[in-house]
Design an enzyme around this catalytic site. Structure first.
Site, short mmCIF file in Angstrom:
data_model
loop_
_atom_site.label_atom_id
_atom_site.label_comp_id
_atom_site.label_asym_id
_atom_site.label_seq_id
_atom_site.Cartn_x
_atom_site.Cartn_y
_atom_site.Cartn_z
N THR B 349 -6.88 -4.78 13.11
CA THR B 349 -7.66 -5.92 12.62
C THR B 349 -8.04 -5.64 11.17
O THR B 349 -8.42 -4.53 10.81
CB THR B 349 -8.90 -6.16 13.51
OG1 THR B 349 -9.65 -7.24 12.94
CG2 THR B 349 -9.79 -4.95 13.62
N HIS B 401 -13.24 6.31 24.86
CA HIS B 401 -13.56 7.72 25.06
C HIS B 401 -13.29 8.19 26.50
O HIS B 401 -13.34 9.38 26.79
CB HIS B 401 -15.02 7.99 24.67
CG HIS B 401 -15.27 9.39 24.16
ND1 HIS B 401 -14.49 10.47 24.51
CD2 HIS B 401 -16.21 9.87 23.31
CE1 HIS B 401 -14.94 11.56 23.91
NE2 HIS B 401 -15.98 11.23 23.17
#
Lengths: 231, 428
Positions: B349, B401
Site C-alpha cells: 500500500t 506475529h
C-alpha cells in the site's frame, strides 16, 4: 444497465438460505431491492421439488438422517435433488419483467451461463432437448452423457427464486440416495472430469458469466484492505 | 363471469402443466391472489387470479398439460353473469417495461431476518421508508415491522410516529425533526438528542463497499496480532535512475515510471528468500504459496480495493508498472474482473503519494504481511561522518506475529532495503 447484487454466502444450511431467498423475493416484488444472485454451498441435503415424486427418493428419511442428510420439500420446479459440500449453488432473485417475460429464455440463459463457465475450465458441456440442465460427455465411462448441473426455478409474479446447482467437487456417492431429477442418467462433477477448482473461483466465474448472459452489471461485495492509495 | 386461461410464459413455450389448484371450486379468490400453479420446463410458477370472485368452475385438473390460452377455470364475479370475458392472468397482462415499486407488502407472519446487512434492523427497506426514517430521525431498530419477513413498511413508520406523538409529515415536506432519540441505526448507541429546529446531523446507510471494508478491518485486527516495523531506505540510486529514464519510459510505453514497481520487485526478491512472509494460516497449518501474487491497494472515491498482480515474480519493472497502471485504472473505472481481486499472497500500500511518511497498514487477510510505502523525500543523512542529501523513503512492514517474529520481519526488510539501495536491474 440493470444491476445485479452478488452475495457470496459460503456454506449455509438449506433452511436459512430458503428464508433469505423468500425475504429477497418479497423485497424484489416490491421493488425494494435490485436483482440478486446468491452464491453458496449447502451442507448435505436432499430437496424435493413441487412436482417431485417420492419414489425418486431411494432412501428412507431414517437412513438419510443417519448419513447426516437433511430433507426438504420445496416449491421449486423439478424433481428430487441432492445438495452438499463441493457443489456450487446459485439462486438468482430476478424480476423477469425487467429482462424478458419468458421463462424458457430464462432457463436457456441459466444453462448458457453454466456452459460458458465450464468452457473456461476446458469442459465442453451442452444441452439435451427436453432435459433441462447441463450435460457433458462422460469421459470416465466413455459412453453416454452425464449431468453436471441441475436447474429448478420457482416464479412468482415474474420474480425468480431457486436456481442451479453445479457439481464442482461434490462427493458423488451421495447421489446414490436419489434418482436425480427423476432421471436414470449418471451425474458427474468438474472434479470427476479432471478439473481441480475451488468453489470460490468457479463461483466468481459463474457470476461473471451470469452478468454476460443476462446483460446486467454484477455488483460484488469487494474484498478490501487497509490504508491505500495510488501508484 | 371471467375465464381464466393458461398464460403464455414465454415465446418458445406453447403449453404448461397445471400442477396444483390453490383454490377449490366455490372458494372466494381475491384479484392477484395465487390461484393455481403451473410447471413449464423446470420452472414452477404461481399464477394469480385475474379478478376477484368465486371460483365457479375448474376445467383442467391437476397434472394435465394444456396449450396456452386454454381456459382452465371460470370465476363468478358476483353481480350479473353476462358474456364471458376472457381475461389472462396477471403475468400475461402487458405492462410498461419496468414496473414501479409497490409500497405495500403482503402481510406475513413476522420472522427474524436472516442475513441482511447489519445496517438494516429488519430486512431490506424501501427507499420511501429510508427517506421517512431519515427525515424524521427515526431509529429503525425501534420500529416493529409488520411486512413480509418483518419488514418495516410506511404504515409501520406512521404508526410509530403517531405513537411517539410526533406529527406525520406529508410525504415530500421537509421534516421537522421528531422529538425522539436518533442514533444512526449502524452506530453504537450514543445518546443523541435531536435539537429543535435545523437538523444537525444527516444519517445515511453505509454503502456495501464501506460495510465490507469495515468488516474486513475488524476481522483483520481481530485475527492477526499486528506488529509494524519501519526501515529507512535510501532510494537515491533509484531516484536517479528514474530521473534519467522517465521521459524515455513514458514515450516508449505511454505511462509513467513510479517508485512502486521497484518496491514490488524488491519485495518479490525478499519473499523468495523468506517464503513465510508469502504464506497464510489455515487453522493450525501454515500454507506456503508457491505463487507470488502481490495485491496493490488502490484508493477509490469512497473506499479502496486491492487488485492482484498475479505471478509478480515473473515480471520485470516494465511488466510490474504496466500491471499497476492497468489494475489501478480499471479499479477506479470499476472494471476489474472478479478474479483480479482474489488470490493475493502479499500486499503493498502506497500512502506516500498522499504525503505520509510512515504508516501502520492493516494486513489484508488471509495474508500475513503488508508493506506500506512512505513518501520519498530529499533528506540530510550522515554517511561516513559527513552530511549528505539523499532521497529517503520509509517502508513499514505490518506482519502477523502469530506466524512471523520480529527478527524474521527485519531480515525480510533488510533484504528489501538491500535490493533497493544497490539496484542493478535494467529499467527500459
Amino acid at each position: 444497465m440493470r444491476k445485479c447484487q452478488v452475495r457470496e454466502l459460503g456454506r449455509i444450511a438449506y433452511g436459512p438460505a430458503l428464508e433469505l431467498q423468500q425475504q429477497l423475493l418479497a423485497a424484489r416484488k416490491d421493488g425494494a431491492v435490485p436483482d440478486h444472485l446468491l452464491l453458496l454451498e449447502h451442507p448435505h441435503v436432499i430437496t424435493l421439488g413441487r412436482n417431485g415424486r417420492q419414489e425418486n427418493l431411494l432412501a428412507s428419511e431414517e437412513i438419510m438422517e443417519r448419513a447426516g442428510i437433511s430433507f426438504f420439500p420445496t416449491d421449486r420446479g423439478g424433481d428430487v435433488t441432492y445438495h452438499g459440500p463441493g457443489q456450487l449453488v446459485a439462486y438468482p432473485i430476478m424480476d423477469l419483467r425487467e429482462w424478458k417475460r419468458d421463462v424458457g429464455a430464462f432457463v436457456r440463459a441459466v444453462e448458457q451461463t453454466i456452459i460458458d463457465t465450464l468452457a473456461e475450465y476446458g469442459i465442453e458441456a451442452g444441452r439435451i432437448p427436453k432435459l433441462t440442465g447441463v450435460w457433458v460427455g462422460d469421459r470416465l465411462c466413455g459412453a453416454g452423457t452425464a449431468k453436471i448441473a441441475a436447474i429448478g426455478v420457482h416464479l412468482s409474479r415474474w420474480v425468480t427464486s431457486h436456481g442451479l446447482a453445479l457439481n464442482v467437487s461434490t462427493d458423488m456417492s451421495y447421489f446414490q440416495y436419489i434418482v436425480p431429477c427423476g432421471l436414470t442418467k449418471p451425474v458427474t462433477s468438474m472434479a470427476q472430469l479432471g478439473v481441480r477448482a475451488t468453489l470460490e473461483e468457479v463461483s466468481r466465474s459463474l457470476a461473471a458469466n451470469f452478468g454476460r448472459n443476462f446483460d446486467c452489471e454484477m455488483l460484488f461485495e469487494a474484498p478490501v484492505l487497509a490504508a491505500e492509495r495510488e501508484n | 363471469m371471467t375465464d381464466v386461461v393458461m398464460p403464455q410464459m414465454g415465446e418458445s413455450i406453447v403449453e404448461g402443466t397445471l400442477t396444483k389448484w390453490l383454490k377449490k371450486p366455490g372458494e372466494h379468490v381475491e384479484r392477484d391472489e395465487p390461484l393455481f400453479e403451473i410447471s413449464t420446463d423446470k420452472v414452477d410458477t404461481e399464477i394469480p387470479s385475474p379478478t376477484a370472485g368465486t371460483l365457479s368452475e375448474v376445467l383442467v385438473e391437476e397434472g394435465k398439460t394444456v396449450g396456452i390460452n386454454t381456459i382452465v377455470a371460470r370465476i363468478e364475479n358476483g353481480a350479473g353473469s353476462g358474456a364471458a370475458k376472457p381475461a389472462a392472468p396477471a403475468p400475461e397482462a402487458p405492462a410498461p417495461a419496468p414496473v414501479a415499486a409497490k409500497p405495500s407488502a403482503p402481510p406475513a407472519p413476522p420472522s427474524p431476518p436472516i442475513e441482511e446487512p447489519p445496517a438494516e434492523p429488519t430486512g431490506p427497506l424501501s427507499p420511501l421508508v429510508r427517506k421517512m426514517a431519515r427525515e424524521n430521525n427515526i431509529d429503525l431498530g425501534k420500529v416493529r415491522g409488520t411486512g413480509a419477513g418483518g419488514r418495516i413498511s410506511k404504515q409501520d413508520l406512521e404508526a410509530y410516529l403517531a405513537q411517539s406523538g410526533a406529527p406525520v409529515p406529508a410525504a415530500a415536506q421537509p421534516a421537522v425533526p421528531a422529538p425522539v432519540q436518533a442514533p444512526p441505526p449502524t452506530a453504537p448507541a450514543v445518546p443523541y438528542q435531536a435539537p429543535a429546529g435545523q437538523a444537525k446531523t444527516r444519517i445515511e446507510p453505509m454503502s456495501t463497499m464501506r460495510l465490507k471494508i469495515a468488516e474486513h478491518m475488524v476481522l483483520s485486527k481481530r485475527t492477526s496480532p499486528h506488529v509494524t516495523t519501519v526501515h529507512r531506505v535510501d532510494m537515491t540510486k533509484i531516484a536517479k535512475l528514474r530521473d534519467r529514464y522517465k521521459d524515455q519510459f513514458k514515450s516508449n510505453y505511454g505511462f509513467s515510471l513510479t517508485y512502486l514497481p521497484f518496491i514490488a520487485r524488491a519485495s518479490v526478491a525478499a519473499l523468495r528468500q523468506f517464503p513465510l512472509l508469502n504464506a497464510s494460516l489455515d487453522g493450525n497449518n501454515i500454507v506456503y504459496h508457491n505463487e507470488i501474487n502481490i495485491g496493490i491497494a488502490v484508493a477509490l472515491e469512497n473506499g479502496l480495493i486491492v487488485p492482484v498482480i498475479r505471478n509478480a515474480d515473473e515480471k520485470n519493472i516494465l511488466g510490474l508498472q504496466r500491471s499497476i497502471v492497468d489494475l489501478a485504472a480499471r479499479a477506479r473505472a470499476r472494471a476489474l474482473k472478479p478474479d483480479e481481486v482474489v488470490g493475493g499472497t502479499f500486499s503493498i500500500t502506497n500512502f506516500g503519494s498522499y504525503g505520509s511518511l510512515i504508516g501502520t497498514p492493516v494486513i489484508n487477510q488471509p495474508q500475513v504481511a503488508i508493506i506500506g510505502v512512505g513518501t520519498v523525500d530529499k533528506t540530510p543523512v550522515v554517511i561516513d561522518d559527513a552530511i549528505a542529501i539523499r532521497s529517503i523513503c520509509h517502508l513499514s512492514l505490518s506482519f502477523d506475529h502469530r506466524l512471523i517474529d520480529g527478527a524474521l520481519a527485519d531480515q525480510f526488510m533488510t533484504k528489501v532495503k538491500q535490493v533497493l539501495e544497490s539496484w542493478s536491474e535494467e529499467v527500459l
